[in-house]
Design a protein around this motif. Structure first.
Motif, PDB file in Angstrom:
ATOM      1  N   TRP A 186     -17.668  23.554 -11.243  1.00 31.28           N
ATOM      2  CA  TRP A 186     -17.375  23.630  -9.816  1.00 31.28           C
ATOM      3  C   TRP A 186     -17.885  24.976  -9.322  1.00 31.28           C
ATOM      4  O   TRP A 186     -17.760  25.993  -9.999  1.00 31.28           O
ATOM      5  CB  TRP A 186     -15.866  23.531  -9.584  1.00 31.28           C
ATOM      6  N   GLY A 187     -18.447  24.985  -8.140  1.00 30.84           N
ATOM      7  CA  GLY A 187     -18.898  26.243  -7.556  1.00 30.84           C
ATOM      8  C   GLY A 187     -19.022  26.116  -6.054  1.00 30.84           C
ATOM      9  O   GLY A 187     -19.116  25.015  -5.514  1.00 30.84           O
TER      10      GLY A 187
ATOM     11  N   ASP B   5     -16.772  26.827 -14.988  1.00 29.55           N
ATOM     12  CA  ASP B   5     -17.390  25.870 -15.900  1.00 29.55           C
ATOM     13  C   ASP B   5     -16.460  25.633 -17.078  1.00 29.55           C
ATOM     14  O   ASP B   5     -15.936  26.598 -17.656  1.00 29.55           O
ATOM     15  CB  ASP B   5     -18.733  26.398 -16.413  1.00 29.55           C
ATOM     16  N   THR B   6     -16.266  24.368 -17.434  1.00 34.43           N
ATOM     17  CA  THR B   6     -15.427  24.022 -18.574  1.00 34.43           C
ATOM     18  C   THR B   6     -16.200  23.089 -19.494  1.00 34.43           C
ATOM     19  O   THR B   6     -17.096  22.356 -19.049  1.00 34.43           O
ATOM     20  CB  THR B   6     -14.133  23.307 -18.131  1.00 34.43           C
ATOM     21  N   SER B   7     -15.859  23.117 -20.785  1.00 36.80           N
ATOM     22  CA  SER B   7     -16.458  22.159 -21.711  1.00 36.80           C
ATOM     23  C   SER B   7     -15.516  21.913 -22.883  1.00 36.80           C
ATOM     24  O   SER B   7     -14.678  22.755 -23.231  1.00 36.80           O
ATOM     25  CB  SER B   7     -17.822  22.642 -22.217  1.00 36.80           C
ATOM     26  N   TYR B   8     -15.673  20.739 -23.458  1.00 39.41           N
ATOM     27  CA  TYR B   8     -14.923  20.329 -24.649  1.00 39.41           C
ATOM     28  C   TYR B   8     -15.934  19.748 -25.618  1.00 39.41           C
ATOM     29  O   TYR B   8     -16.696  18.841 -25.267  1.00 39.41           O
ATOM     30  CB  TYR B   8     -13.865  19.285 -24.280  1.00 39.41           C
ATOM     31  N   ASN B   9     -15.980  20.282 -26.845  1.00 41.02           N
ATOM     32  CA  ASN B   9     -16.945  19.846 -27.853  1.00 41.02           C
ATOM     33  C   ASN B   9     -16.195  19.482 -29.128  1.00 41.02           C
ATOM     34  O   ASN B   9     -15.585  20.341 -29.765  1.00 41.02           O
ATOM     35  CB  ASN B   9     -17.966  20.947 -28.122  1.00 41.02           C
ATOM     36  N   ALA B  10     -16.252  18.204 -29.493  1.00 40.76           N
ATOM     37  CA  ALA B  10     -15.613  17.735 -30.723  1.00 40.76           C
ATOM     38  C   ALA B  10     -16.656  17.033 -31.591  1.00 40.76           C
ATOM     39  O   ALA B  10     -16.491  15.889 -31.994  1.00 40.76           O
ATOM     40  CB  ALA B  10     -14.457  16.803 -30.409  1.00 40.76           C
TER      41      ALA B  10
ATOM     42  N   LEU C  38     -13.773  27.790 -21.119  1.00 38.25           N
ATOM     43  CA  LEU C  38     -13.516  27.952 -19.689  1.00 38.25           C
ATOM     44  C   LEU C  38     -14.176  29.255 -19.266  1.00 38.25           C
ATOM     45  O   LEU C  38     -13.847  30.319 -19.796  1.00 38.25           O
ATOM     46  CB  LEU C  38     -12.015  27.997 -19.404  1.00 38.25           C
ATOM     47  N   ASP C  39     -15.137  29.166 -18.362  1.00 43.65           N
ATOM     48  CA  ASP C  39     -15.873  30.339 -17.889  1.00 43.65           C
ATOM     49  C   ASP C  39     -15.725  30.446 -16.377  1.00 43.65           C
ATOM     50  O   ASP C  39     -15.757  29.430 -15.674  1.00 43.65           O
ATOM     51  CB  ASP C  39     -17.357  30.240 -18.231  1.00 43.65           C
ATOM     52  N   GLY C  40     -15.578  31.654 -15.886  1.00 42.98           N
ATOM     53  CA  GLY C  40     -15.492  31.895 -14.460  1.00 42.98           C
ATOM     54  C   GLY C  40     -16.490  32.942 -14.022  1.00 42.98           C
ATOM     55  O   GLY C  40     -16.752  33.896 -14.760  1.00 42.98           O
ATOM     56  N   THR C  41     -17.072  32.768 -12.848  1.00 41.13           N
ATOM     57  CA  THR C  41     -18.063  33.705 -12.315  1.00 41.13           C
ATOM     58  C   THR C  41     -17.744  34.014 -10.857  1.00 41.13           C
ATOM     59  O   THR C  41     -17.444  33.123 -10.076  1.00 41.13           O
ATOM     60  CB  THR C  41     -19.483  33.109 -12.399  1.00 41.13           C
TER      61      THR C  41
END
Length: 108
Positions: free
Chosen positions: A7-8, A23-28, A39-42
């Motif tokens: 989202w931005g 920005d979010t991500s899930y890696n399995a 979880l990253d924020g800018t």
């Protein structure tokens, strides 16, 4: 499996323009034992026609939780489609060295 959500939006603060992003991500993936969650924020803000500042926070949960703070200065010369980035990555909750961050962005 890897999924992500971003989202931005542009923002205005007084006479200055900037941006916010999450920005979010899930890696399995089968190759890794513990799923990775990020979880990253800018936050970025223009200071002039050629100069911007940016602050990022990177958080990762992969067994242990880690977080980094990354402030940067961005310079976009008027003679080309380039933006040069200089900054740092500073560990917040774990012992590690501060890293120098250099970047080159190209608009196309």
């Amino acid at each position: 499996i890897e999924v992500g959500l971003s989202w931005g939006r542009g923002i205005k603060w007084g006479e200055r323009y900037g941006w916010l992003a999450v920005d979010t991500s899930y890696n399995a993936a089968k190759e890794i034992e513990v799923p990775e969650i990020k979880l990253d924020g800018t936050f970025g803000m223009g200071l002039s026609e050629t100069t911007k500042i940016m602050a990022q926070v990177f958080m990762t949960q992969e067994g242990d939780f880690t977080a980094k703070f990354a402030p940067s200065l961005l310079y976009s010369p008027s003679w080309g489609p380039y933006t040069f980035q200089i900054g740092a990555e500073v560990p917040i909750n774990y012992e590690d060295e501060i890293a120098l961050k250099l970047g080159l962005w190209l608009e196309f």
